[in-house]
Design an enzyme around this catalytic site. Structure first.
Site, PDB file in Angstrom:
ATOM      1  N   ALA A 282       0.829  -1.210   0.000  1.00  0.00           N
ATOM      2  CA  ALA A 282       0.000   0.000   0.000  1.00  0.00           C
ATOM      3  C   ALA A 282       0.856   1.250   0.000  1.00  0.00           C
ATOM      4  CB  ALA A 282      -0.911   0.011   1.223  1.00  0.00           C
ATOM      5  N   ASP A 328      17.802  39.192 -26.485  1.00  0.00           N
ATOM      6  CA  ASP A 328      18.356  40.005 -27.572  1.00  0.00           C
ATOM      7  C   ASP A 328      17.226  40.836 -28.147  1.00  0.00           C
ATOM      8  OD1 ASP A 328      20.860  38.988 -27.566  1.00  0.00           O
ATOM      9  OD2 ASP A 328      20.516  37.523 -29.149  1.00  0.00           O
ATOM     10  N   ASP A 713      -4.672   3.616 -10.577  1.00  0.00           N
ATOM     11  CA  ASP A 713      -4.129   4.904 -10.147  1.00  0.00           C
ATOM     12  C   ASP A 713      -3.305   5.589 -11.234  1.00  0.00           C
ATOM     13  OD1 ASP A 713      -5.109   5.519  -7.713  1.00  0.00           O
ATOM     14  OD2 ASP A 713      -3.177   5.449  -6.662  1.00  0.00           O
TER      15      ASP A 713
HETATM   16  P1  ATP Z   1      21.026  42.009 -30.918  1.00  0.00           P
HETATM   17  O1  ATP Z   1      22.270  42.017 -30.100  1.00  0.00           O
HETATM   18  O2  ATP Z   1      19.844  42.526 -30.219  1.00  0.00           O
HETATM   19  O3  ATP Z   1      20.787  40.735 -31.668  1.00  0.00           O
HETATM   20  P2  ATP Z   1      22.216  43.638 -33.003  1.00  0.00           P
HETATM   21  O4  ATP Z   1      22.014  42.961 -34.309  1.00  0.00           O
HETATM   22  O5  ATP Z   1      22.097  45.111 -32.978  1.00  0.00           O
HETATM   23  O6  ATP Z   1      21.179  43.109 -31.994  1.00  0.00           O
HETATM   24  P3  ATP Z   1      24.897  42.913 -33.248  1.00  0.00           P
HETATM   25  O7  ATP Z   1      24.601  41.935 -34.314  1.00  0.00           O
HETATM   26  O8  ATP Z   1      25.936  42.592 -32.229  1.00  0.00           O
HETATM   27  O9  ATP Z   1      23.630  43.273 -32.469  1.00  0.00           O
HETATM   28  O10 ATP Z   1      25.292  44.255 -33.979  1.00  0.00           O
HETATM   29  C1  ATP Z   1      25.902  45.332 -33.288  1.00  0.00           C
HETATM   30  C2  ATP Z   1      26.043  46.520 -34.197  1.00  0.00           C
HETATM   31  O11 ATP Z   1      26.899  46.177 -35.298  1.00  0.00           O
HETATM   32  C3  ATP Z   1      24.730  46.975 -34.835  1.00  0.00           C
HETATM   33  O12 ATP Z   1      24.074  47.908 -34.036  1.00  0.00           O
HETATM   34  C4  ATP Z   1      25.197  47.592 -36.137  1.00  0.00           C
HETATM   35  O13 ATP Z   1      25.598  48.929 -35.915  1.00  0.00           O
HETATM   36  C5  ATP Z   1      26.425  46.789 -36.488  1.00  0.00           C
HETATM   37  N1  ATP Z   1      26.098  45.719 -37.447  1.00  0.00           N
HETATM   38  C6  ATP Z   1      25.119  44.812 -37.389  1.00  0.00           C
HETATM   39  N2  ATP Z   1      25.125  43.986 -38.435  1.00  0.00           N
HETATM   40  C7  ATP Z   1      26.159  44.381 -39.201  1.00  0.00           C
HETATM   41  C8  ATP Z   1      26.730  43.928 -40.435  1.00  0.00           C
HETATM   42  N3  ATP Z   1      26.228  42.899 -41.091  1.00  0.00           N
HETATM   43  N4  ATP Z   1      27.788  44.581 -40.906  1.00  0.00           N
HETATM   44  C9  ATP Z   1      28.314  45.617 -40.257  1.00  0.00           C
HETATM   45  N5  ATP Z   1      27.844  46.101 -39.103  1.00  0.00           N
HETATM   46  C10 ATP Z   1      26.781  45.504 -38.575  1.00  0.00           C
END
Ligand code: ATP
Length: 885
Positions: A282, A328, A713
């Protein structure tokens, strides 16, 4: 692998593997899959079904039941002995089936989170599951990828690889396509090879696969280790420990009951033994552990259907206790569908519609935008591939009929420094009018620091403070609208040479392009839901502080009185300062992945259970550090998925909140199932103890208790585990992770409800006993206990009364009830079965008495619930907002 292999030229390797640059044909790949098998490591020793079946007999219950079977045999009840062994066998079969099912469901979850590989086959770029990669495949690697096979590098663009899983060395190593001197063949020195299990931390490469699965270096190590995996969650372990402790206590009580019966009540030894055995049967909660496993496995399946793939069952328990979600911004809270808005060049801010290609500065801005990005669009098909930020840039070109691929082939990329969220820049080297020119795009704050010149239609002028503040002000006004702003610049180089990040300096600033990335419509509701459930949402982004704050306001994360902090400000804070400000910081902008670890740590210091999202290679440590690391299924790198405990297949913030609600629901359901099982067992124990103390005949035969515990059960217990989420879950604060599941209030409910059922059962026993038949008394007690526990299944569905929960909201509970009633009726009334189960025939009056008495505890419990529902008053019915199926 032979030494000479590493020294062959790439062409020789291709020749040897009969691989052309256009990759294998599909037919060849299929035939190689047959030859080499799937690209999978065999995971340690898996238990065979036979071993699992035999393990079911290792239980304490089996020992006790064997004693019961022997006693039954000695007392001339050989049918009972047969039933006990049959039940034991059935239990072992059910246990094995459950184990195999749970394994399968974990396997399918694993398959959902297994990495994908990009290969070239039949000249086309394909994404295939890693298991399908075969030797000879041409594999494309880039930063963030998990290397899924061993391979020889054919083309290399600054590739850096972390091989710590093989060599233990945590520093990334540089790789090259060149052959190496023959004496250097130690694993770490094989710079023209990549190995399965390593992570690409930087750059890109094209690789020809040389071995897969167990043939890889990792496969060789795995076959040496051959370890089995630890599968139990903390809850399962603590319940197993509880069951073990309970068994010891019960055994001690059994000995006391046996002694009392023999020496005080002067019962025959066999009868006294029967009492002790009945008590043990039990009390032991046989179904507990397997019910928890079933509920957890079903819960993870449901979450997977709702886009949250749980990689580790342990995560389900922590999910319900999450009190901080760090998310993010781009793509998770926002749609990641960038749309170009305004541009700034030559001192003028204009909208994208008014883009003027006759203006030199604007034309140069577009040139850089197209060449220093990897995205491609197919106008006709309406599809685009690549980072949405870059797709937006390519769209501007499209609007002028400029095809990026044609333009890029006219100005081939000679070298590149890939984008990296730490540097926040991306640069490519091209020859523009025969001059080697570095084209760069990235975050304005980083770019402006490195720009000494500015491009205007009047020529290249020195960057002045005045110009600088004009650009900063333009950037601020764009960011305040929630726009993402990218800056563009260039510099001429003396010649074509390998690039280093020091080259990203002394730029000529050209202009800005802003784009809109609207919040996901469901983010606002999800943030509000999380808040209602006592969960704090914090935005962590690489984007600009003003843009981030604007978006955070729109979705409800940033409220008056909150603060936004930048990575550099965070660096300047001591831990004590951070601890003091932490509750008010709702936005962290311009942070690098390393900052995420500090933020998780700070919240954990405050005793919070933290969930953290991440998509990049460098996010992996923070994902591991968080209680729930969340990776992005669509945009996330394989490295981040590997480090996370949950993967979002839709990259959506709302899915995290849904998963947390589901986690809470699963935990609540497990708690309710435990309450159900243990209160039923308590009723059984109290009846046997009472009968023994009052020197009454034993109220249940072991087969009766076995029938209840293992069959009737289990049905309501599983149904309780499938109870849907309710809105009430969001009205509660997160669970205190330190509180044990069997807390004071649960134990109180278990004992009081068990007592009620025991009273009803003993009342039925007395009614039967009055007729002078011990067998009838036992039959009435058994039938009442079984039925009362089936009714009790409805009580344990939730805290509220059944009128609030409603019968129809959990159809499984109705099915479980009627299934249980059918089983009971079969045992009571089917000739043959009733002799096996030692039950006496029942009159209609007695059946009526059983039904009434069995219903009585549920009636009382429901009346109490109705009263407490009224006192609490709040409306808790209906599904939780986000967890609808
Ligand atoms: P999260 O961190 O919220 O995902 P996020 O995309 O802004 O957002 P990151 O990807 O780290 O973060 O980008 C940081 C910064 O780098 C951006 O704010 C932008 O100014 C620059 N960035 C983003 N993508 C590119 C890219 N493909 N080429 C050049 N610079 C970029």
């Amino acid at each position: 692998m032979s030494e000479t292999f590493f020294n062959r030229s790439a062409q020789e390797t291709l020749d040897e593997l009969h691989t052309s640059p256009s990759g294998l044909s599909t037919a060849e790949a299929e035939s190689r899959t047959k030859t080499f098998g799937p690209n999978k490591l065999s995971e340690g020793r898996k238990k065979s079904v036979a071993v699992v079946f035999l393990e079911q007999f290792k239980d304490l219950l089996v020992v006790i039941l064997t004693i019961a079977a022997i006693i039954s045999l000695l007392s001339g009840e050989s049918e009972s002995t047969i039933v006990i062994f049959a039940v034991l066998l059935l239990n072992a079969v059910l246990g094995t089936v459950q184990y195999v099912k749970a394994e399968k469901s974990l396997e399918s979850l694993k398959a959902m989170s297994s990495p994908v590989a990009r290969v070239i086959r039949d000249g086309a770029r394909l994404e295939i599951p890693s298991q399908e990669v075969v030797p000879g495949d041409i594999l494309l690697l880039e930063a963030g990828d998990l290397v899924v096979a061993d391979g020889r590098i054919l083309e290399n663009f600054s590739l850096k690889v972390n091989e710590s899983s093989l060599t233990g060395e945590s520093e990334s190593v540089d790789k090259t396509a060149d052959a190496i001197p023959s004496e250097k063949v130690a694993l770490g020195d094989q710079i023209n090879m990549v190995f399965s299990g390593s992570l690409v931390t930087y750059g890109r490469a094209t690789v020809v696969v040389t071995s897969t699965g167990m043939g890889t270096e990792l496969g060789k190590i795995a076959s040496l280790m051959n370890q089995t995996q630890q599968r139990k969650t903390p809850l399962q372990t603590s319940l197993d420990n509880f069951s073990k402790k309970l068994a010891v206590i019960i055994l001690a009580v059994c000995v006391v009951v046996f002694m009392l019966s023999v020496f005080r009540s002067h019962m025959p030894v066999l009868d006294s033994l029967m009492f002790a055995v009945a008590l043990a049967v039990a009390a032991i909660p046989e179904a507990l552990s397997s019910i928890v496993t079933i509920v957890l496995a079903m819960g993870t399946q449901k979450m997977a259907r709702q886009n949250a793939v749980i990689k580790d069952l342990k995560a389900v328990e922590s999910l319900g206790a999450v009190s901080v979600i760090c998310s993010d911004k781009t793509g998770t809270l926002t749609q990641n569908r960038m749309c170009p808005q305004k541009i700034y060049a030559d001192g003028r801010l204009t909208s994208c519609e008014d883009y003027d290609l006759t203006n030199d500065a604007q034309r140069l801005l577009l040139k850089i935008a197209l060449l220093a990005s990897d995205a491609t669009t197919d106008e006709n098909a309406g599809t685009s591939i690549g980072d949405p930020t870059e797709v937006a840039l390519v769209q501007i070109g499209d609007s002028f009929g400029i095809e990026e691929s044609t333009y890029r082939s006219q100005h081939p990329r000679l070298r590149e420094l890939p984008f990296d969220s730490d540097r926040k820049l991306m640069s490519t080297l091209h020859e523009l009018e025969k001059v080697p020119t570095l084209l760069t795009k990235g975050a304005l704050d980083v770019m402006l620091e490195r720009s000494n010149w500015i491009y205007t239609t009047d020529g290249i002028l020195p960057m002045t403070d005045e110009k600088r503040s004009e650009i900063i002000n333009t950037n601020r006004s764009l960011s305040e609208e929630g726009l993402r702003v990218l800056a563009f610049a260039y510099r001429e180089l003396p010649g074509v040479r390998d690039l280093s990040i020091e080259d990203e300096n002394d730029f000529v600033f050209v202009g800005l392009i802003s784009m809109i990335d609207p919040p996901r419509p469901e983010s606002v509701q999800a943030v509000a839901d999380a808040k209602r459930g006592g969960i704090r949402t914090v935005m962590i982004t690489g984007d600009h502080k003003i843009t981030a704050t604007a978006i955070a306001r729109q979705v409800g994360i940033f409220e008056d009185g909150d603060i936004a902090v930048e990575g550099v400000e965070l660096d300047a804070m001591t831990d004590a300062e951070l601890d003091e400000k932490l509750p008010r910081i709702s936005v962290y902008a311009r942070v690098s992945p390393e900052h995420k670890i500090r933020i998780v740590d700070a919240w954990q210091r405050q005793g919070r259970i933290v969930s953290m999202t991440g998509d990049g290679v460098n996010d992996a440590p923070a994902l591991k550090k968080a209680d729930i690391g969340v990776a992005m299924g669509i945009t996330g790198t394989e490295v981040s998925k590997d480090a996370a405990s949950m993967i979002l297949t839709d990259d959506n913030f709302a899915t995290i909140v849904k998963a947390v609600i589901n986690g809470r629901n699963i935990y609540a359901n497990i708690k309710n199932a435990i309450q159900f099982l243990l209160s039923g067992n308590t009723a059984g124990i109290l009846c046997v103890l009472y009968a023994s103390l009052m020197a009454l005949p034993v109220p249940f035969a072991p087969v009766h208790l076995l029938f209840i515990n293992l069959l009737t059960d289990s049905l309501p217990a599983i149904a309780i585990g499938m109870e849907p989420s309710r809105r009430g879950l969001l009205n509660q604060p997160p669970r205190n992770p330190k509180e044990p599941i069997l807390n004071g209030s649960l134990l109180k409910r278990i004992v009081s409800q068990g007592l009620l059922i025991a009273v009803a059962t003993m009342a039925a026993f007395y009614l039967g006993h009055q007729t002078g038949s011990a067998m009838l008394a036992s039959t009435m007690a058994f039938a009442t206990l079984t039925l009362a526990r089936l009714f009790h299944g409805f009580n344990c569905r939730g805290d509220e009364s059944i009128f609030r929960l409603k019968f129809g909201t959990n159809k499984y509970s109705l099915m479980a009830f009627f299934g249980g009633v059918l089983l009971l009726a079969a045992v009571l009334f089917i000739p043959g079965l009733n002799t096996l189960f030692l039950v006496a025939p029942l009159s209609m009056t007695q059946i009526g008495q059983i039904i009434l008495l069995a219903f009585l505890p549920t009636l009382i419990i429901q009346i109490v619930k109705v009263i407490t529902d009224r006192q609490h008053g709040s409306v808790v019915t209906g599904k939780a907002t986000l967890s609808d199926d």
